[in-house]
Design an enzyme around this catalytic site. Structure first.
Site, PDB file in Angstrom:
ATOM      1  N   TRP A  34       0.841  -1.203   0.000  1.00  0.00           N
ATOM      2  CA  TRP A  34       0.000   0.000   0.000  1.00  0.00           C
ATOM      3  C   TRP A  34       0.876   1.253   0.000  1.00  0.00           C
ATOM      4  CZ3 TRP A  34      -1.104  -4.350   2.929  1.00  0.00           C
ATOM      5  CH2 TRP A  34      -2.266  -5.024   2.563  1.00  0.00           C
ATOM      6  N   HIS A  83      -6.870   1.738   2.559  1.00  0.00           N
ATOM      7  CA  HIS A  83      -7.939   0.761   2.350  1.00  0.00           C
ATOM      8  C   HIS A  83      -9.007   0.965   3.435  1.00  0.00           C
ATOM      9  CE1 HIS A  83      -5.276  -2.376   4.743  1.00  0.00           C
ATOM     10  NE2 HIS A  83      -5.317  -1.190   5.310  1.00  0.00           N
ATOM     11  N   ARG A 101      -4.121   6.064  -2.619  1.00  0.00           N
ATOM     12  CA  ARG A 101      -2.823   5.396  -2.777  1.00  0.00           C
ATOM     13  C   ARG A 101      -1.881   6.225  -3.629  1.00  0.00           C
ATOM     14  NH1 ARG A 101      -4.251  -1.044  -3.083  1.00  0.00           N
ATOM     15  NH2 ARG A 101      -5.731  -0.916  -1.353  1.00  0.00           N
ATOM     16  N   GLN A 114     -13.605   1.749  -1.911  1.00  0.00           N
ATOM     17  CA  GLN A 114     -13.699   0.326  -1.588  1.00  0.00           C
ATOM     18  C   GLN A 114     -14.970   0.082  -0.772  1.00  0.00           C
ATOM     19  OE1 GLN A 114     -10.098  -0.844   0.517  1.00  0.00           O
ATOM     20  NE2 GLN A 114      -9.079  -1.354  -1.397  1.00  0.00           N
ATOM     21  N   VAL A 131      -5.441 -11.566   7.068  1.00  0.00           N
ATOM     22  CA  VAL A 131      -6.311 -12.734   6.910  1.00  0.00           C
ATOM     23  C   VAL A 131      -5.465 -13.994   6.776  1.00  0.00           C
ATOM     24  CG1 VAL A 131      -8.341 -11.616   5.907  1.00  0.00           C
ATOM     25  CG2 VAL A 131      -6.429 -12.254   4.418  1.00  0.00           C
ATOM     26  N   ALA A 135     -13.453 -11.571   6.034  1.00  0.00           N
ATOM     27  CA  ALA A 135     -13.409 -10.160   5.665  1.00  0.00           C
ATOM     28  C   ALA A 135     -13.137 -10.082   4.166  1.00  0.00           C
ATOM     29  CB  ALA A 135     -12.308  -9.445   6.430  1.00  0.00           C
TER      30      ALA A 135
HETATM   31  C1  FA5 Z   1      -6.938  -4.395   0.004  1.00  0.00           C
HETATM   32  O1  FA5 Z   1      -6.968  -3.160  -0.052  1.00  0.00           O
HETATM   33  C2  FA5 Z   1      -7.397  -5.171   1.173  1.00  0.00           C
HETATM   34  N1  FA5 Z   1      -7.674  -4.265   2.255  1.00  0.00           N
HETATM   35  C3  FA5 Z   1      -8.631  -5.969   0.806  1.00  0.00           C
HETATM   36  C4  FA5 Z   1      -8.979  -7.006   1.831  1.00  0.00           C
HETATM   37  C5  FA5 Z   1      -9.921  -6.709   2.799  1.00  0.00           C
HETATM   38  C6  FA5 Z   1      -8.358  -8.252   1.826  1.00  0.00           C
HETATM   39  C7  FA5 Z   1     -10.239  -7.651   3.762  1.00  0.00           C
HETATM   40  C8  FA5 Z   1      -8.683  -9.200   2.768  1.00  0.00           C
HETATM   41  C9  FA5 Z   1      -9.633  -8.898   3.731  1.00  0.00           C
HETATM   42  P1  FA5 Z   1      -6.184  -4.614  -2.498  1.00  0.00           P
HETATM   43  O2  FA5 Z   1      -5.026  -3.692  -2.420  1.00  0.00           O
HETATM   44  O3  FA5 Z   1      -6.009  -5.813  -3.392  1.00  0.00           O
HETATM   45  O4  FA5 Z   1      -6.627  -5.141  -1.089  1.00  0.00           O
HETATM   46  O5  FA5 Z   1      -7.453  -3.784  -2.977  1.00  0.00           O
HETATM   47  C10 FA5 Z   1      -8.735  -4.351  -2.991  1.00  0.00           C
HETATM   48  C11 FA5 Z   1      -9.465  -4.003  -4.302  1.00  0.00           C
HETATM   49  O6  FA5 Z   1      -9.422  -2.577  -4.498  1.00  0.00           O
HETATM   50  C12 FA5 Z   1      -8.786  -4.572  -5.551  1.00  0.00           C
HETATM   51  O7  FA5 Z   1      -9.252  -5.876  -5.815  1.00  0.00           O
HETATM   52  C13 FA5 Z   1      -9.231  -3.610  -6.620  1.00  0.00           C
HETATM   53  O8  FA5 Z   1     -10.554  -3.947  -7.053  1.00  0.00           O
HETATM   54  C14 FA5 Z   1      -9.312  -2.293  -5.881  1.00  0.00           C
HETATM   55  N2  FA5 Z   1      -8.106  -1.479  -6.111  1.00  0.00           N
HETATM   56  C15 FA5 Z   1      -6.853  -1.655  -5.607  1.00  0.00           C
HETATM   57  N3  FA5 Z   1      -6.021  -0.679  -6.011  1.00  0.00           N
HETATM   58  C16 FA5 Z   1      -6.727   0.145  -6.801  1.00  0.00           C
HETATM   59  C17 FA5 Z   1      -6.448   1.366  -7.509  1.00  0.00           C
HETATM   60  N4  FA5 Z   1      -5.256   1.941  -7.478  1.00  0.00           N
HETATM   61  N5  FA5 Z   1      -7.444   1.943  -8.215  1.00  0.00           N
HETATM   62  C18 FA5 Z   1      -8.671   1.371  -8.246  1.00  0.00           C
HETATM   63  N6  FA5 Z   1      -9.010   0.245  -7.586  1.00  0.00           N
HETATM   64  C19 FA5 Z   1      -8.068  -0.368  -6.875  1.00  0.00           C
END
Ligand code: FA5
Length: 355
Positions: free
Chosen positions: A154, A186, A212, A226, A269, A323
């Site tokens: 992140w 997130h 981000r 999200q 997780v 989650a």
């Molecule tokens: C997370 O942010 C974790 N907090 C998710 C999680 C929650 C995992 C609870 C387990 C339990 P990640 O970085 O993969 O995970 O982001 C989750 C979703 O946000 C991605 O699948 C995507 O759909 C979206 N996402 C991530 N980065 C971006 C971005 N820069 N722009 C738009 N959507 C994004």
């Protein structure tokens, strides 16, 4: 010339002016009564010199008064006719209606509301948390200690420390005021905030904006949304997750869609998963939206790590739960067939007005 003649003329002028129906009729009446050359009142005025001094004293002012009255009546009637025309136009039911320009809801607002509704119908509560977060809630309490390589997952906007920090920390109920502040990367920190205040069993979703510090492209923004999900109880399992999320996509896309769970890694997780949905555009055959894979990655998920329960004040093995965190823009892109995430934030009305 008798006084009665003047009174008679006054009556005559009044009657004809009141019954005139058009501006042209009124102009003709003006000429008839007070026209400079042959107006009836004018003609009487021209006879004044022939009258005795005594008569002139009474008839002169009477004629002047008559002339003024005729002028006033004409002006009033012209205004009446104009008002009447306006009124007639205002209630002309045969006129085509005027289109009222109304605002549009942004496609992300529409999708967010739909997602809230689907989860509420499945007995989830909707909760929210702060966008300015502490290092503790965004990272440490989620089993991501400082210097842990997982922090690189992140890219973070850190906030400069200021005197206001103490106040912000207090307002947002941050007990860990020694932490640095950041824009949350997130929605997962709301898991901790909620568990600190509530006891299981519960199921919540948390829609919200996240940030981000990374390069943008067709599927990545620096600011996006999200929806976090958290369900905790004595015997919540991954099977429950699979059912809930399958049901969610079925209700959201209003058709049966296949989902695929892939092993993945998130420090908060164990086990961790990435969730793909069958591409709703091509039905799995491969297209530009799914980059020919037939699948779309829409969320991270998994079973809540015992360290996270501990950080929230529960016993590490007292409860279990799942989650997930889904990307709202990705869902909206699938739903509305939008090829580039940057369109959502372009401020281009030609884009917004399509929804
Ligand atoms: C997370 O942010 C974790 N907090 C998710 C999680 C929650 C995992 C609870 C387990 C339990 P990640 O970085 O993969 O995970 O982001 C989750 C979703 O946000 C991605 O699948 C995507 O759909 C979206 N996402 C991530 N980065 C971006 C971005 N820069 N722009 C738009 N959507 C994004």
């Amino acid at each position: 010339m008798q006084k009665q003649d003047i009174a008679h003329l006054a009556q005559e002028a009044k009657k004809s002016i009141q019954s005139a129906k058009t501006a042209a009729e009124l102009e003709a009446l003006r000429v008839r009564f007070i026209g400079r050359k042959d107006g009836e009142v004018t003609k009487l005025m021209k006879q004044l010199p022939a009258l005795s001094v005594e008569d002139r004293r009474t008839v002169g002012p009477a004629l002047n008064a008559l002339k003024n009255e005729v002028e006033q009546l004409l002006t009033a009637r012209v205004k009446d006719l104009a008002d009447e025309a306006d009124r007639r136009q205002a209630i002309d039911v045969t006129m085509p209606g005027k289109k009222v320009a109304t605002g549009h809801l942004h496609p992300l607002t529409l999708v967010e509301r739909e997602i809230r509704d689907v989860f509420k119908a499945m007995n989830f509560s909707v909760v929210e948390g702060p966008e300015v977060e502490s290092e503790h809630y965004n990272f440490d309490a989620l089993n991501i200690p400082a210097n842990h390589p997982a922090r690189d997952m992140w890219d973070t906007f850190w906030l400069a420390t200021s005197d206001k920090r103490q106040a912000t920390s207090k307002k947002n109920n941050m007990s860990h005021v020694a932490d640095r502040l950041l824009l949350r990367t997130h929605t997962s920190p709301v898991q901790i905030r909620y568990m600190e205040q509530h006891q299981p069993p519960f199921q919540i979703v948390v829609p919200g904006r996240v940030f981000r510090y990374e390069a943008t492209d067709a599927s990545h923004e620096i600011n996006f949304y999200q929806v976090e999900g958290l369900m905790v109880g004595k015997d919540v399992t991954l099977a429950n997750f699979k059912f809930v999320i399958g049901e969610f996509f079925k209700r959201l896309f209003k058709k049966d869609v296949s989902i695929r769970l892939r092993p993945s890694y998130f420090p908060f997780v164990e086990p961790g998963l990435d969730v793909d949905v069958e591409c709703v555009k091509c039905g799995g055959k491969g297209c530009n939206i799914c980059k020919d894979s037939g699948w779309l990655e829409v969320m991270g998920a998994g079973m809540v790590h015992p360290h996270v329960f501990e950080a929230a004040g529960y016993g590490p093995h007292e409860y279990q739960g799942f989650a997930f965190g889904l990307g709202l823009e990705r869902i909206a892109m699938i739903k509305y067939n939008i090829p580039d995430i940057r369109l959502f934030y372009s401020g281009d009305l030609r884009f917004i007005k399509q929804f």
